[in-house]
Design an enzyme around this catalytic site. Structure first.
Site, PDB file in Angstrom:
ATOM      1  NE  ARG A  27      -3.819  -2.372   2.201  1.00 25.44           N
ATOM      2  CZ  ARG A  27      -3.821  -3.689   2.003  1.00 25.44           C
ATOM      3  NH1 ARG A  27      -2.669  -4.345   1.897  1.00 25.44           N
ATOM      4  NH2 ARG A  27      -4.957  -4.353   1.906  1.00 25.44           N
ATOM      5  NE  ARG A 128      -4.491 -16.512  -4.405  1.00 27.34           N
ATOM      6  CZ  ARG A 128      -3.863 -15.711  -3.542  1.00 27.34           C
ATOM      7  NH1 ARG A 128      -2.572 -15.459  -3.692  1.00 27.34           N
ATOM      8  NH2 ARG A 128      -4.515 -15.178  -2.552  1.00 27.34           N
ATOM      9  CB  SER A 174     -11.592 -10.283   0.418  1.00 21.29           C
ATOM     10  OG  SER A 174     -10.450  -9.862  -0.297  1.00 21.29           O
ATOM     11  CG  ASP A 321      -2.238 -14.004   5.406  1.00 18.09           C
ATOM     12  OD1 ASP A 321      -3.010 -14.634   4.651  1.00 18.09           O
ATOM     13  OD2 ASP A 321      -1.897 -12.825   5.188  1.00 18.09           O
TER      14      ASP A 321
HETATM   15  C1  S3P Z   1      -4.105  -9.088   2.340  1.00 17.38           C
HETATM   16  C2  S3P Z   1      -5.333  -9.593   2.632  1.00 17.38           C
HETATM   17  C3  S3P Z   1      -5.600 -11.024   2.892  1.00 17.38           C
HETATM   18  C4  S3P Z   1      -4.308 -11.802   3.168  1.00 17.38           C
HETATM   19  C5  S3P Z   1      -3.201 -11.421   2.246  1.00 17.38           C
HETATM   20  C6  S3P Z   1      -2.897  -9.939   2.334  1.00 17.38           C
HETATM   21  C7  S3P Z   1      -3.967  -7.654   2.072  1.00 17.38           C
HETATM   22  O1  S3P Z   1      -6.262 -11.570   1.785  1.00 17.38           O
HETATM   23  O2  S3P Z   1      -4.561 -13.184   3.089  1.00 17.38           O
HETATM   24  O3  S3P Z   1      -2.003 -12.136   2.559  1.00 17.38           O
HETATM   25  O4  S3P Z   1      -2.823  -7.133   2.106  1.00 17.38           O
HETATM   26  O5  S3P Z   1      -4.993  -7.000   1.827  1.00 17.38           O
HETATM   27  P1  S3P Z   1      -7.869 -11.387   1.595  1.00 17.38           P
HETATM   28  O6  S3P Z   1      -8.147  -9.977   1.811  1.00 17.38           O
HETATM   29  O7  S3P Z   1      -8.195 -11.832   0.224  1.00 17.38           O
HETATM   30  O8  S3P Z   1      -8.463 -12.277   2.636  1.00 17.38           O
END
Ligand code: S3P
Length: 450
Positions: A27, A128, A174, A321
């Protein structure tokens, strides 16, 4: 391709810090590149995933200068030159490597541009699901094609489009989807709202605030008004609690051990792992240094005999994670651990339900697989085995931790993938295997560049 060879340890007494947070580094690269000036980023994570995002921003016009780098990996301290929201067309398709976060966030960013772009990734990323972002972005008027062999999968071709704001009720919890829609919303006229079914990590919202972009929060709904230009700022990335989690589990499961992880992110949307390990019996202390922007502090943990626990459905998004290494902790604990409502694990870098279950069984654990998770009957002695990471960084690292508690040698094959999120993991593993207690043994060497 490299391997880890791991044998049991009898003590763990250490103090060290882990590399920068992966989610925040992605980010910081994106918002720094969009900002209206030069931003300095400290403790950037020089992992393959984050370097791909940094180089994606460079391909879109946001150059960066390296001030310091982690030897053999990449920048940890850099200056990124923001483009005031005016990105330029990339000369070639953009490589997102193994990173779902990189691809999904960049797709949101690119959905409302005046040029065509393409995002591609490795075999894992190309399998994915991308429908979860192409659907809401399509509702905003984006013109995205999924070109993968598997329907709805990458590569993505993103055509020029003028976006209109939407209110989107996310079907999955998510943070990647939320962030993709919010980033697209920055380029739409008016207010875009995302409603999450459960709380997910909120780094995008917090980092937008650091860049003086305002968002509105109403329960689980987050709104952004398009056209705001992120104001350049300096950002220090805390250590990644998801990387710390491997050592936290190792220390928690070894009675008599003491581990201090320094300067790690303590964002409450990421600390469910600490609650779970406390429930399992570990003794823990969080020492908060600062709660402005992203909370940061130290975690001190003392090992104890662990007992099984039930992971709550509401906790799952905040420790998704960490589940591979929590499953390892569960195998080392007395009694049953229940991990359900975690179907999302099946669409991570690997199907992490199957990879965890099979690898735990190979080491002698008693595990039952379910469509949405697993149940582990802990306390059976683990034995060394030959384990495949299947190219998944968190599987490689979780089973290195299992090897620290197994009788005989555990060989983890195919471990280069750890550089996806934790450059320097093998260095830290070697220091732990050597039972080093001096902090110097854990320092990852950085070299100045400018
Ligand atoms: C993340 C969000 C998660 C996580 C990924 C990093 C992020 O995925 O599993 O390693 O940086 O926004 P999801 O938002 O798809 O669950």
């Amino acid at each position: 391709m490299s391997d880890f060879r791991v044998t049991a340890i009898s003590k763990l007494h250490a103090e060290f810090s882990v590399p920068g947070d992966k989610s925040m580094s992605h980010r910081a690269a994106i918002l720094g590149g969009l900002s209206n000036g030069t931003c300095t980023i400290r403790n950037f994570l020089p992992s393959e995933d984050c370097l791909n995002t940094l180089n994606a921003m460079k391909a879109l016009g946001a150059r960066y200068d390296v001030i310091e780098e982690l030897a053999d990996y990449g920048p940890t301290h850099l200056r990124i030159h923001g483009q005031s929201m005016k990105l330029s067309a990339p000369a070639a398709p953009i490589d997102c490597g193994n990173s779902g976060t990189g691809m999904r966030l960049l797709a949101g960013l690119l959905a409302g541009q005046t040029f065509t772009s393409e995002l591609f990734g490795d075999a894992s990323l190309s399998s994915r699901p991308m429908g979860r972002i192409t659907v809401p972005l399509g509702q905003m008027g984006a013109n995205l094609e999924t070109l993968g062999e598997k329907p709805g999968c990458a590569p993505l071709r993103i055509h020029p489009a003028k976006l209109t704001p939407i209110t989107y009720d996310m079907p999955v919890a998510s943070a990647q989807v939320k962030s993709a829609v919010l980033l697209a919303g920055l380029f739409a006229d008016g207010q875009t709202t995302v409603i999450q079914p459960a709380e997910t990590r909120d780094h995008t919202e917090r980092m937008l605030a650091s860049f003086h972009v305002s968002t509105r929060h109403d329960g689980n709904a987050i709104s952004i008004i398009g056209g705001q230009v992120p104001e350049a700022c300096d950002f220090t990335v805390p250590g990644d609690i998801s990387s710390a989690a491997f050592w936290l589990v190792a220390a928690a499961a070894l009675p008599g051990s003491r581990l201090l992880i320094k300067d790690v992110g303590l964002n409450p949307t990421r600390t469910a792992i600490l609650k779970v390990l406390s429930r399992m019996g570990a003794h823990m202390l969080e020492i908060l240094h600062s709660s402005e922007g992203e909370p940061i502090g130290n975690i001190e943990i003392h090992g104890a005999p662990l007992k099984g626990t039930t992971i709550l459905a509401s906790e799952v998004p905040n420790l998704i994670d960490e589940i591979p290494v929590i499953a390892v902790a569960a195998a080392l604990a007395e009694g049953r651990t229940v991990i359900r409502n975690a179907r999302e694990l099946r669409v991570k870098e690997t199907d992490r339900i199957t990879t965890v279950v099979n690898n735990l069984r190979a080491m002698g654990a008693e595990v039952q697989e379910f469509e949405d998770g697993m149940e582990i009957e802990g306390g059976k002695p683990l034995h060394g085995a030959e384990i495949d990471s299947f190219g998944d960084h968190r599987i490689a690292m979780a089973f290195a931790i299992a090897g620290l508690f197994a009788e005989g040698e555990t060989i983890i094959r195919n471990t280069d993938c750890v550089n996806t999120s934790y450059p320097g993991f093998s260095h830290h593993l070697a220091a732990i295997l050597d039972q080093r207690t001096d902090e110097a043994a854990f320092v990852l060497p950085t070299v100045p560049r400018a």
